[in-house]
Design a protein around this motif. Structure first.
Motif, PDB file in Angstrom:
ATOM      1  N   PRO A 109       0.835  -1.201   0.000  1.00 36.61           N
ATOM      2  CA  PRO A 109       0.000   0.000   0.000  1.00 36.61           C
ATOM      3  C   PRO A 109       0.866   1.245   0.000  1.00 36.61           C
ATOM      4  O   PRO A 109       2.059   1.191   0.314  1.00 36.61           O
ATOM      5  CB  PRO A 109      -0.798  -0.134   1.299  1.00 36.61           C
ATOM      6  CG  PRO A 109       0.076  -0.958   2.189  1.00 36.61           C
ATOM      7  CD  PRO A 109       0.791  -1.916   1.281  1.00 36.61           C
ATOM      8  N   SER A 110       0.270   2.376  -0.331  1.00 35.73           N
ATOM      9  CA  SER A 110       1.008   3.628  -0.349  1.00 35.73           C
ATOM     10  C   SER A 110       1.258   4.123   1.072  1.00 35.73           C
ATOM     11  O   SER A 110       0.581   3.736   2.028  1.00 35.73           O
ATOM     12  CB  SER A 110       0.226   4.697  -1.125  1.00 35.73           C
ATOM     13  OG  SER A 110      -0.922   5.085  -0.390  1.00 35.73           O
ATOM     14  N   PHE A 111       2.223   5.000   1.175  1.00 32.94           N
ATOM     15  CA  PHE A 111       2.522   5.637   2.456  1.00 32.94           C
ATOM     16  C   PHE A 111       1.296   6.376   2.993  1.00 32.94           C
ATOM     17  O   PHE A 111       1.015   6.334   4.197  1.00 32.94           O
ATOM     18  CB  PHE A 111       3.691   6.603   2.250  1.00 32.94           C
ATOM     19  CG  PHE A 111       4.184   7.276   3.503  1.00 32.94           C
ATOM     20  CD1 PHE A 111       4.891   6.566   4.455  1.00 32.94           C
ATOM     21  CD2 PHE A 111       3.952   8.627   3.720  1.00 32.94           C
ATOM     22  CE1 PHE A 111       5.364   7.180   5.613  1.00 32.94           C
ATOM     23  CE2 PHE A 111       4.421   9.252   4.876  1.00 32.94           C
ATOM     24  CZ  PHE A 111       5.124   8.528   5.821  1.00 32.94           C
ATOM     25  N   GLU A 112       0.547   7.013   2.090  1.00 35.38           N
ATOM     26  CA  GLU A 112      -0.661   7.734   2.503  1.00 35.38           C
ATOM     27  C   GLU A 112      -1.694   6.773   3.094  1.00 35.38           C
ATOM     28  O   GLU A 112      -2.351   7.088   4.091  1.00 35.38           O
ATOM     29  CB  GLU A 112      -1.258   8.492   1.322  1.00 35.38           C
ATOM     30  CG  GLU A 112      -0.426   9.667   0.829  1.00 35.38           C
ATOM     31  CD  GLU A 112       0.737   9.248  -0.059  1.00 35.38           C
ATOM     32  OE1 GLU A 112       0.836   8.018  -0.378  1.00 35.38           O
ATOM     33  OE2 GLU A 112       1.540  10.108  -0.440  1.00 35.38           O
ATOM     34  N   ASP A 113      -1.854   5.594   2.496  1.00 30.26           N
ATOM     35  CA  ASP A 113      -2.802   4.615   3.023  1.00 30.26           C
ATOM     36  C   ASP A 113      -2.367   4.094   4.388  1.00 30.26           C
ATOM     37  O   ASP A 113      -3.195   3.838   5.264  1.00 30.26           O
ATOM     38  CB  ASP A 113      -2.959   3.443   2.046  1.00 30.26           C
ATOM     39  CG  ASP A 113      -3.734   3.815   0.801  1.00 30.26           C
ATOM     40  OD1 ASP A 113      -4.465   4.828   0.836  1.00 30.26           O
ATOM     41  OD2 ASP A 113      -3.605   3.108  -0.215  1.00 30.26           O
ATOM     42  N   VAL A 114      -1.061   3.925   4.566  1.00 22.21           N
ATOM     43  CA  VAL A 114      -0.565   3.481   5.870  1.00 22.21           C
ATOM     44  C   VAL A 114      -0.867   4.537   6.932  1.00 22.21           C
ATOM     45  O   VAL A 114      -1.367   4.228   8.019  1.00 22.21           O
ATOM     46  CB  VAL A 114       0.944   3.183   5.804  1.00 22.21           C
ATOM     47  CG1 VAL A 114       1.486   2.854   7.198  1.00 22.21           C
ATOM     48  CG2 VAL A 114       1.225   2.027   4.845  1.00 22.21           C
ATOM     49  N   LEU A 115      -0.588   5.807   6.614  1.00 21.26           N
ATOM     50  CA  LEU A 115      -0.862   6.885   7.570  1.00 21.26           C
ATOM     51  C   LEU A 115      -2.344   7.005   7.860  1.00 21.26           C
ATOM     52  O   LEU A 115      -2.751   7.313   8.991  1.00 21.26           O
ATOM     53  CB  LEU A 115      -0.327   8.213   7.030  1.00 21.26           C
ATOM     54  CG  LEU A 115       1.191   8.392   6.989  1.00 21.26           C
ATOM     55  CD1 LEU A 115       1.531   9.778   6.464  1.00 21.26           C
ATOM     56  CD2 LEU A 115       1.806   8.187   8.375  1.00 21.26           C
ATOM     57  N   THR A 118      -5.675   2.663   6.491  1.00 21.89           N
ATOM     58  CA  THR A 118      -6.586   1.926   5.615  1.00 21.89           C
ATOM     59  C   THR A 118      -5.879   0.767   4.918  1.00 21.89           C
ATOM     60  O   THR A 118      -6.451   0.155   4.016  1.00 21.89           O
ATOM     61  CB  THR A 118      -7.186   2.868   4.551  1.00 21.89           C
ATOM     62  OG1 THR A 118      -6.125   3.439   3.764  1.00 21.89           O
ATOM     63  CG2 THR A 118      -7.990   3.986   5.200  1.00 21.89           C
ATOM     64  N   ALA A 119      -4.663   0.453   5.327  1.00 24.36           N
ATOM     65  CA  ALA A 119      -3.846  -0.534   4.616  1.00 24.36           C
ATOM     66  C   ALA A 119      -3.914  -1.932   5.213  1.00 24.36           C
ATOM     67  O   ALA A 119      -3.401  -2.879   4.617  1.00 24.36           O
ATOM     68  CB  ALA A 119      -2.395  -0.065   4.563  1.00 24.36           C
ATOM     69  N   GLY A 120      -4.537  -2.093   6.384  1.00 26.90           N
ATOM     70  CA  GLY A 120      -4.603  -3.399   7.011  1.00 26.90           C
ATOM     71  C   GLY A 120      -3.227  -3.945   7.336  1.00 26.90           C
ATOM     72  O   GLY A 120      -2.268  -3.200   7.557  1.00 26.90           O
ATOM     73  N   ALA A 121      -3.124  -5.273   7.328  1.00 30.16           N
ATOM     74  CA  ALA A 121      -1.854  -5.913   7.690  1.00 30.16           C
ATOM     75  C   ALA A 121      -0.750  -5.572   6.711  1.00 30.16           C
ATOM     76  O   ALA A 121       0.430  -5.554   7.084  1.00 30.16           O
ATOM     77  CB  ALA A 121      -2.041  -7.426   7.768  1.00 30.16           C
ATOM     78  N   ILE A 286      16.611   2.106   1.034  1.00 32.85           N
ATOM     79  CA  ILE A 286      15.262   1.826   1.510  1.00 32.85           C
ATOM     80  C   ILE A 286      14.331   2.642   0.631  1.00 32.85           C
ATOM     81  O   ILE A 286      14.355   3.868   0.653  1.00 32.85           O
ATOM     82  CB  ILE A 286      15.055   2.200   2.993  1.00 32.85           C
ATOM     83  CG1 ILE A 286      15.995   1.396   3.886  1.00 32.85           C
ATOM     84  CG2 ILE A 286      13.606   1.973   3.409  1.00 32.85           C
ATOM     85  CD1 ILE A 286      15.908   1.768   5.366  1.00 32.85           C
ATOM     86  N   SER A 287      13.537   1.952  -0.175  1.00 32.76           N
ATOM     87  CA  SER A 287      12.630   2.623  -1.099  1.00 32.76           C
ATOM     88  C   SER A 287      11.253   2.008  -0.950  1.00 32.76           C
ATOM     89  O   SER A 287      11.078   0.801  -1.168  1.00 32.76           O
ATOM     90  CB  SER A 287      13.132   2.471  -2.541  1.00 32.76           C
ATOM     91  OG  SER A 287      12.242   3.087  -3.445  1.00 32.76           O
ATOM     92  N   ALA A 288      10.279   2.820  -0.545  1.00 33.94           N
ATOM     93  CA  ALA A 288       8.934   2.315  -0.278  1.00 33.94           C
ATOM     94  C   ALA A 288       7.902   3.172  -0.987  1.00 33.94           C
ATOM     95  O   ALA A 288       8.131   4.369  -1.220  1.00 33.94           O
ATOM     96  CB  ALA A 288       8.671   2.301   1.231  1.00 33.94           C
ATOM     97  N   PRO A 289       6.745   2.600  -1.331  1.00 30.73           N
ATOM     98  CA  PRO A 289       5.735   3.322  -2.104  1.00 30.73           C
ATOM     99  C   PRO A 289       5.245   4.596  -1.426  1.00 30.73           C
ATOM    100  O   PRO A 289       4.775   4.563  -0.290  1.00 30.73           O
ATOM    101  CB  PRO A 289       4.590   2.309  -2.226  1.00 30.73           C
ATOM    102  CG  PRO A 289       5.221   0.979  -2.040  1.00 30.73           C
ATOM    103  CD  PRO A 289       6.335   1.206  -1.070  1.00 30.73           C
ATOM    104  N   GLY A 290       5.389   5.716  -2.117  1.00 35.53           N
ATOM    105  CA  GLY A 290       4.787   6.956  -1.677  1.00 35.53           C
ATOM    106  C   GLY A 290       5.469   7.679  -0.539  1.00 35.53           C
ATOM    107  O   GLY A 290       4.972   8.708  -0.073  1.00 35.53           O
TER     108      GLY A 290
END
Length: 299
Positions: A109-115, A118-121, A286-290
């Motif tokens: 999931p995107s960083f925005e969804d994690v914040l 709404t990203a669940g597990a 370290i490269s992660a979505p969004g």
């Protein structure tokens, strides 16, 4: 896994660990080793079976992995998390300091969804892997491991002993330049009660969290806008420090596991920063979505 192209929703981690590729491969594929540094439960019988699950694994009530490819330097498997099938790949390459481990996982999931929670597990996958690889590095070095994140518990509490004085540890957690070095992120810190703490800096997060407690060498507590608190206490003995971290003020039915696993991975880095002569971060990428540009910064 191509060096040329990384889809926008892929996680990419690269770290150097202190062992030869052969020994690292054994640590990745020996179920007894996996039960030390990665997961509560593991079963491996390659090329057909590679499974891990349990309380230290996101969506870990049962194993959800399926082997896709394996050779002497590569392991790739499908892993269904919260009903979404992702692909995880490890690649090993020789490095002058040991082995360069590259991990890529698809469909995060995107960083925005994690914040936004709404990203669940799947929201915890980035920090799950950064903590796991940090523990892999310490496992290979014969060092004590950092506590894993228990994805079944509402109690976010951990205690570690660091071979440094309380003042040294406290300063490294509250001085922006030092925090940046060991944590691998830009951060702005105002080190006093009422001061702000902003991961990514004040430009990305002008409000930040606020120190509601700040006693140099002893304890500090941050409060976020939603009432969530993150605190640490330090107790010295024989030149060492017992550091205790606690997070509270959240919905116990929905603990903030992504951030907690991130802190635990950071504590693994903090321990190495103080304890290893000639310290250098294990991380090369370290490269992660969004994730906003400028938040992560690996020297």
């Amino acid at each position: 896994m191509s060096e040329q192209h990384q889809p926008a929703n892929d996680l990419r981690l690269r770290a150097v660990v202190p062992a030869t590729p052969k020994i690292v491969y054994e640590a990745l594929t020996d179920p007894a080793a996996l039960r030390v540094w990665l997961a509560e439960h593991a079963e491996v019988d390659l090329p057909g079976t590679y499974r891990f699950w349990g309380r230290f694994t996101p969506d870990g009530g049962a194993p959800h992995q399926r082997v896709l490819h394996v050779d002497e330097r590569t392991l790739r498997f499908a892993w269904t998390v919260d009903g979404v099938e992702t692909t995880v790949g490890f690649e090993l390459a020789e490095d002058e300091d040991g082995t360069l481990v590259t991990l890529i996982q698809s469909d995060l999931p995107s960083f925005e969804d994690v914040l936004a929670d709404t990203a669940g597990a799947r929201g915890a996958l980035q920090t799950f892997w950064t903590l796991a690889i940090a523990n892999l590095a310490d496992y290979l070095a014969g060092r004590e491991l950092t506590s894993k994140c228990d994805f079944t518990s509402p109690e976010l509490h951990a205690s570690v002993v660091i071979d440094a004085t309380p003042d040294q540890v406290f300063d490294s957690m509250t001085q922006s330049d030092q925090f940046h070095r060991w944590f691998g992120a830009n951060v702005d810190i105002e080190p006093y009660v009422g001061g702000r703490f902003a991961m990514g800096g004040f430009e990305l997060d002008p409000g930040g969290a606020t120190f509601v407690e700040f006693e140099p060498g002893r304890k500090a507590t941050l409060r976020f806008a939603d009432g969530f608190t993150s605190g640490w206490e330090l107790e010295g003995s024989d030149g060492k420090t017992r550091l205790t971290l606690v997070q509270s003020g959240f919905d116990p039915a929905n603990p903030p596991y992504p951030g907690w696993a991130g802190w635990l991975g950071g504590i693994a880095a903090l321990r190495r920063y103080h304890e290893q002569p000639g310290w250098r971060s294990i991380w090369r990428e370290i490269s992660a979505p969004g994730v906003p540009e400028g938040m992560l910064a690996i020297d």
